[in-house]
Design a protein around this motif. Sequence first.
Motif, PDB file in Angstrom:
ATOM      1  N   LEU A 207      35.771  31.257  47.496  1.00 52.12           N
ATOM      2  CA  LEU A 207      36.528  32.359  46.909  1.00 52.12           C
ATOM      3  C   LEU A 207      35.565  33.381  46.304  1.00 52.12           C
ATOM      4  CD1 LEU A 207      39.280  33.495  45.979  1.00 52.12           C
ATOM      5  CD2 LEU A 207      39.073  32.100  43.937  1.00 52.12           C
ATOM      6  N   ILE A 208      34.618  32.865  45.512  1.00 50.61           N
ATOM      7  CA  ILE A 208      33.658  33.769  44.867  1.00 50.61           C
ATOM      8  C   ILE A 208      32.750  34.430  45.900  1.00 50.61           C
ATOM      9  CG2 ILE A 208      31.708  33.895  43.273  1.00 50.61           C
ATOM     10  CD1 ILE A 208      32.955  31.612  41.698  1.00 50.61           C
ATOM     11  N   TRP A 209      32.191  33.621  46.792  1.00 51.85           N
ATOM     12  CA  TRP A 209      31.156  34.158  47.679  1.00 51.85           C
ATOM     13  C   TRP A 209      31.683  35.004  48.820  1.00 51.85           C
ATOM     14  CZ3 TRP A 209      25.858  34.391  47.358  1.00 51.85           C
ATOM     15  CH2 TRP A 209      25.322  33.829  46.184  1.00 51.85           C
ATOM     16  N   ALA A 210      32.862  34.698  49.307  1.00 55.60           N
ATOM     17  CA  ALA A 210      33.408  35.540  50.369  1.00 55.60           C
ATOM     18  C   ALA A 210      33.588  36.964  49.850  1.00 55.60           C
ATOM     19  CB  ALA A 210      34.736  34.978  50.863  1.00 55.60           C
ATOM     20  N   PHE A 211      33.991  37.090  48.575  1.00 53.96           N
ATOM     21  CA  PHE A 211      34.136  38.425  47.997  1.00 53.96           C
ATOM     22  C   PHE A 211      32.798  39.032  47.605  1.00 53.96           C
ATOM     23  CE2 PHE A 211      38.609  37.300  47.467  1.00 53.96           C
ATOM     24  CZ  PHE A 211      39.169  38.467  47.960  1.00 53.96           C
ATOM     25  N   LEU A 212      31.945  38.163  47.065  1.00 57.53           N
ATOM     26  CA  LEU A 212      30.619  38.633  46.665  1.00 57.53           C
ATOM     27  C   LEU A 212      29.887  39.255  47.856  1.00 57.53           C
ATOM     28  CD1 LEU A 212      29.408  38.299  43.860  1.00 57.53           C
ATOM     29  CD2 LEU A 212      28.245  36.262  44.643  1.00 57.53           C
TER      30      LEU A 212
ATOM     31  N   ILE B  34      24.358  33.163  36.841  1.00 51.32           N
ATOM     32  CA  ILE B  34      25.705  32.926  36.325  1.00 51.32           C
ATOM     33  C   ILE B  34      26.636  34.109  36.617  1.00 51.32           C
ATOM     34  CG2 ILE B  34      25.515  33.855  33.963  1.00 51.32           C
ATOM     35  CD1 ILE B  34      26.771  30.346  34.787  1.00 51.32           C
ATOM     36  N   LEU B  35      26.064  35.237  37.113  1.00 47.38           N
ATOM     37  CA  LEU B  35      26.874  36.431  37.389  1.00 47.38           C
ATOM     38  C   LEU B  35      28.123  36.154  38.232  1.00 47.38           C
ATOM     39  CD1 LEU B  35      24.752  39.636  38.075  1.00 47.38           C
ATOM     40  CD2 LEU B  35      26.309  39.127  36.216  1.00 47.38           C
ATOM     41  N   PRO B  36      27.994  35.444  39.366  1.00 43.60           N
ATOM     42  CA  PRO B  36      29.179  35.232  40.195  1.00 43.60           C
ATOM     43  C   PRO B  36      30.334  34.590  39.432  1.00 43.60           C
ATOM     44  CG  PRO B  36      27.236  34.593  41.406  1.00 43.60           C
ATOM     45  CD  PRO B  36      26.789  34.888  40.010  1.00 43.60           C
ATOM     46  N   LEU B  37      30.005  33.656  38.529  1.00 47.72           N
ATOM     47  CA  LEU B  37      31.059  33.008  37.749  1.00 47.72           C
ATOM     48  C   LEU B  37      31.706  33.995  36.781  1.00 47.72           C
ATOM     49  CD1 LEU B  37      30.145  29.410  36.538  1.00 47.72           C
ATOM     50  CD2 LEU B  37      32.158  30.183  37.772  1.00 47.72           C
ATOM     51  N   ILE B  38      30.862  34.770  36.113  1.00 49.40           N
ATOM     52  CA  ILE B  38      31.381  35.763  35.166  1.00 49.40           C
ATOM     53  C   ILE B  38      32.271  36.765  35.892  1.00 49.40           C
ATOM     54  CG2 ILE B  38      30.693  37.663  33.634  1.00 49.40           C
ATOM     55  CD1 ILE B  38      28.232  36.015  32.933  1.00 49.40           C
ATOM     56  N   TRP B  39      31.827  37.137  37.082  1.00 48.73           N
ATOM     57  CA  TRP B  39      32.590  38.089  37.907  1.00 48.73           C
ATOM     58  C   TRP B  39      33.993  37.538  38.201  1.00 48.73           C
ATOM     59  CZ3 TRP B  39      33.039  38.661  43.660  1.00 48.73           C
ATOM     60  CH2 TRP B  39      33.426  39.947  44.021  1.00 48.73           C
ATOM     61  N   MET B  40      34.039  36.234  38.579  1.00 53.81           N
ATOM     62  CA  MET B  40      35.345  35.630  38.866  1.00 53.81           C
ATOM     63  C   MET B  40      36.250  35.719  37.642  1.00 53.81           C
ATOM     64  SD  MET B  40      36.374  31.781  40.112  1.00 53.81           S
ATOM     65  CE  MET B  40      35.810  30.862  38.690  1.00 53.81           C
ATOM     66  N   PHE B  41      35.701  35.386  36.481  1.00 49.22           N
ATOM     67  CA  PHE B  41      36.507  35.417  35.261  1.00 49.22           C
ATOM     68  C   PHE B  41      36.958  36.838  34.934  1.00 49.22           C
ATOM     69  CE2 PHE B  41      35.106  31.130  34.709  1.00 49.22           C
ATOM     70  CZ  PHE B  41      36.069  30.550  33.895  1.00 49.22           C
ATOM     71  N   SER B  42      36.055  37.798  35.091  1.00 40.11           N
ATOM     72  CA  SER B  42      36.442  39.154  34.694  1.00 40.11           C
ATOM     73  C   SER B  42      37.481  39.729  35.661  1.00 40.11           C
ATOM     74  CB  SER B  42      35.216  40.061  34.582  1.00 40.11           C
ATOM     75  OG  SER B  42      34.797  40.460  35.846  1.00 40.11           O
ATOM     76  N   LEU B  43      37.385  39.399  36.944  1.00 36.70           N
ATOM     77  CA  LEU B  43      38.412  39.878  37.891  1.00 36.70           C
ATOM     78  C   LEU B  43      39.759  39.227  37.587  1.00 36.70           C
ATOM     79  CD1 LEU B  43      36.670  40.043  41.383  1.00 36.70           C
ATOM     80  CD2 LEU B  43      36.988  41.836  39.697  1.00 36.70           C
ATOM     81  N   ALA B  44      39.712  37.951  37.201  1.00 37.63           N
ATOM     82  CA  ALA B  44      40.959  37.248  36.923  1.00 37.63           C
ATOM     83  C   ALA B  44      41.689  37.866  35.739  1.00 37.63           C
ATOM     84  CB  ALA B  44      40.676  35.773  36.651  1.00 37.63           C
ATOM     85  N   PRO B  60      36.260  42.480  32.106  1.00 41.22           N
ATOM     86  CA  PRO B  60      37.608  42.782  32.598  1.00 41.22           C
ATOM     87  C   PRO B  60      37.938  44.269  32.445  1.00 41.22           C
ATOM     88  CG  PRO B  60      37.618  40.836  31.196  1.00 41.22           C
ATOM     89  CD  PRO B  60      36.240  41.403  31.124  1.00 41.22           C
ATOM     90  N   VAL B  61      38.465  44.865  33.523  1.00 39.00           N
ATOM     91  CA  VAL B  61      38.901  46.254  33.455  1.00 39.00           C
ATOM     92  C   VAL B  61      40.356  46.213  33.020  1.00 39.00           C
ATOM     93  CG1 VAL B  61      38.924  48.449  34.701  1.00 39.00           C
ATOM     94  CG2 VAL B  61      37.580  46.518  35.578  1.00 39.00           C
ATOM     95  N   ASP B  62      40.681  47.015  32.007  1.00 40.79           N
ATOM     96  CA  ASP B  62      42.061  47.044  31.544  1.00 40.79           C
ATOM     97  C   ASP B  62      42.545  45.600  31.297  1.00 40.79           C
ATOM     98  OD1 ASP B  62      44.588  47.774  30.958  1.00 40.79           O
ATOM     99  OD2 ASP B  62      45.151  48.426  32.983  1.00 40.79           O
ATOM    100  N   PRO B  63      41.902  44.901  30.358  1.00 39.47           N
ATOM    101  CA  PRO B  63      42.087  43.445  30.237  1.00 39.47           C
ATOM    102  C   PRO B  63      43.546  43.021  30.093  1.00 39.47           C
ATOM    103  CG  PRO B  63      40.446  44.240  28.673  1.00 39.47           C
ATOM    104  CD  PRO B  63      41.052  45.435  29.308  1.00 39.47           C
ATOM    105  N   THR B  64      43.913  42.020  30.805  1.00 43.48           N
ATOM    106  CA  THR B  64      45.276  41.502  30.746  1.00 43.48           C
ATOM    107  C   THR B  64      45.282  40.076  31.260  1.00 43.48           C
ATOM    108  OG1 THR B  64      47.421  41.599  31.811  1.00 43.48           O
ATOM    109  CG2 THR B  64      45.616  42.666  32.953  1.00 43.48           C
TER     110      THR B  64
END
Lengths: 375, 287
Positions: A207-212, B34-44, B60-64
């Motif tokens: 999920l992460i890497w396909a988007f990354l 650790i960026l990819p993990l942070i990215w997942m959290f911020s998109l979520a 997070p953009v416009d956090p919700t």
Amino acid sequence: MSQKTIFSERRPEVPTAGNRLVKSVKKDFAGWGFIGPFMLIYLVFLVWPILQAIGLGFFKIDLLVITDRTFIGLQNYFRMFWGENMEWTLGNMWEWRIAGLLLLIPVFRGWRSKTLSTLESVVYSASLVVIFAGVMGLAPGDGGRWNDSLFWLSFGNTVLFVLLSTPVIVGVGLLLAMALNRPGRWTGVLRTVFFAPYVLSVSVLTLIWAFLLNPQLGLIGTFLEFIGLEPISFLTSPTLAMPAIVIATLWWTVGFNVVLYLAGLQDIDKSLYEAAEIDGASFWQRFRDVTWPGLRRTTLLVMVLQIIASFQIFGQVFIMTRGGPNGATRVSIQHIYESAFRDFNLGYASAMSVFLFLVMIVFSVLQFRFSRDET
Amino acid sequence: MSQTAVKATPRLLKPKVKQTLFLSLLSVFAAIWILPLIWMFSLAFSSNEALQISTNSLTPVDPTAENLIAVIQGGMTPRWMLNSVIVTGFTTLSTLILSAMAGYAFARIPFRGKKIVYPLVLAGLMVPREAMFIPLFLMFAEADYHNTYEALMLPRIAAPLGVFIMTQFMAAIPMEIEEASRVDGASRWRTFWSVMVPMSVPAMTALGIFTYILTWNDFLWPLVSATQREMFTITTGLASLQGNFAQATELGSLMARGVIASLPLLILFFIFQKQLVRGISIGSGGK
């Protein structure tokens, strides 16, 4: 009289033949009772399926009517290993075959240093010669083709993944372990960071890497644009898809190797470093003469574990690329999976499982040896 | 004397500067890691409208929390989480009990047949499980047992790694402790539960956490065995949603599912990191 009875009642304390028998039967009973539940599950769900796989490989079994089995002898294996106009040539895949034959050198050295017994060395050498000098010379000649070229394509991709991922994931693991092998709170935090991705499941990884890796949406594409390059569509590129999957796998699993290497580094005698320091040894000299030899056993273990894990690659490619583009990332387990559940051919899938099993068991046996040998 | 002092000062200082420099460099690298993990959290935690415009923010953009709430309240995700919790929980528990029992017998009871059975169990360590899913599939298909929790659990419980770990650990427990309890007249069964199991807590925690993570992350077997949507685990369920994502419309919601799927493991990992690391070292023969 009454005294005598008391005595005879105490008699059982003295071991007699019958008494011993009772005790040992009791122990048998207890022993089997304790291992029973596990052994039952073990035999039914692990040992039996292995025996089954061997048998099923000789049948034609349709997924839709699994009870309808036709014995077809070696036809499944014939389909895997044979083709039209098969020819043996000296030149077929000669680079790979010479590389394979070079493995005779470590076998010979293992035999000389008594790491391998004579019998083992003979068996290994003979197998290497038969496979690389002999069997691998076979290929379809002019106008010929393999019966199942996808089988070889996916096996080749699996081997490619093993060859790409093993040095990278083991090497980075060693470097990180050396960097993180120092006391302190902060290093502890950093260790946690590098290890954290290991606990994610494969579908979160994809999920992460396909988007990354997505050229429009991902961070990597944005970064490439930022430094003035064109965003690259890694996962749809026949040459870059596999390396991209190696990188994603590195991110995911390197923590495992770091853990094993850190344990290995802890075991190296500190006084060796002190002695090297006094001798004024440079970083490189200390690495070459102390660290690397001290990690010999760990490195063997980590490499073999990595090879075994890499041979089983499936989830990453299955979810991210479905084996594409154009089969460039199709791997063995995917081929087995699709032969069974898309082409409904369970017998053939079984035969291929046996083949993969045999390839991997070679490395498992090596792991078994390295993990139990001292030094 | 003054000469040595002059010489000593830079020698003492230099490693410290070097050390700091090195650690900063390593920290930068860790931050990238650790960026990819942070990215997942911020998109979520970003709103879907904001994601239509840009997906490159690390905060997070416009956090919700709307994505997260929507995922918890509707769709299949809660069911898949439940399946994963049930399967993983029972598998871990069964593995612990059965492995501890078998480990105790192999380590401590001299029964006939042990010399044959124990090597047979050890040999099982070498079996590459991923190469054996076809015969397993057929077995469960013949018994018409697919799409059940049992089918998801039993093959994983059959793994011999736990028995190996527990045997090793229990063999190292001093004999006197067990004998004291036996002399007091306790049966083997009682000795096992009241002496050996409490003594083995460190090994069992390591084995338990390792088993939990491996089971939660199992992919191939659940994919093959649980084909009905309501029997998916969160791992296969999440994979089933990833087929075609060309646009960002679903991105926030997908990432929210990713967060939910990984949170139980990440939390467990932060609590039990030491034990997990121990489990890996013992489990792979590294010691």
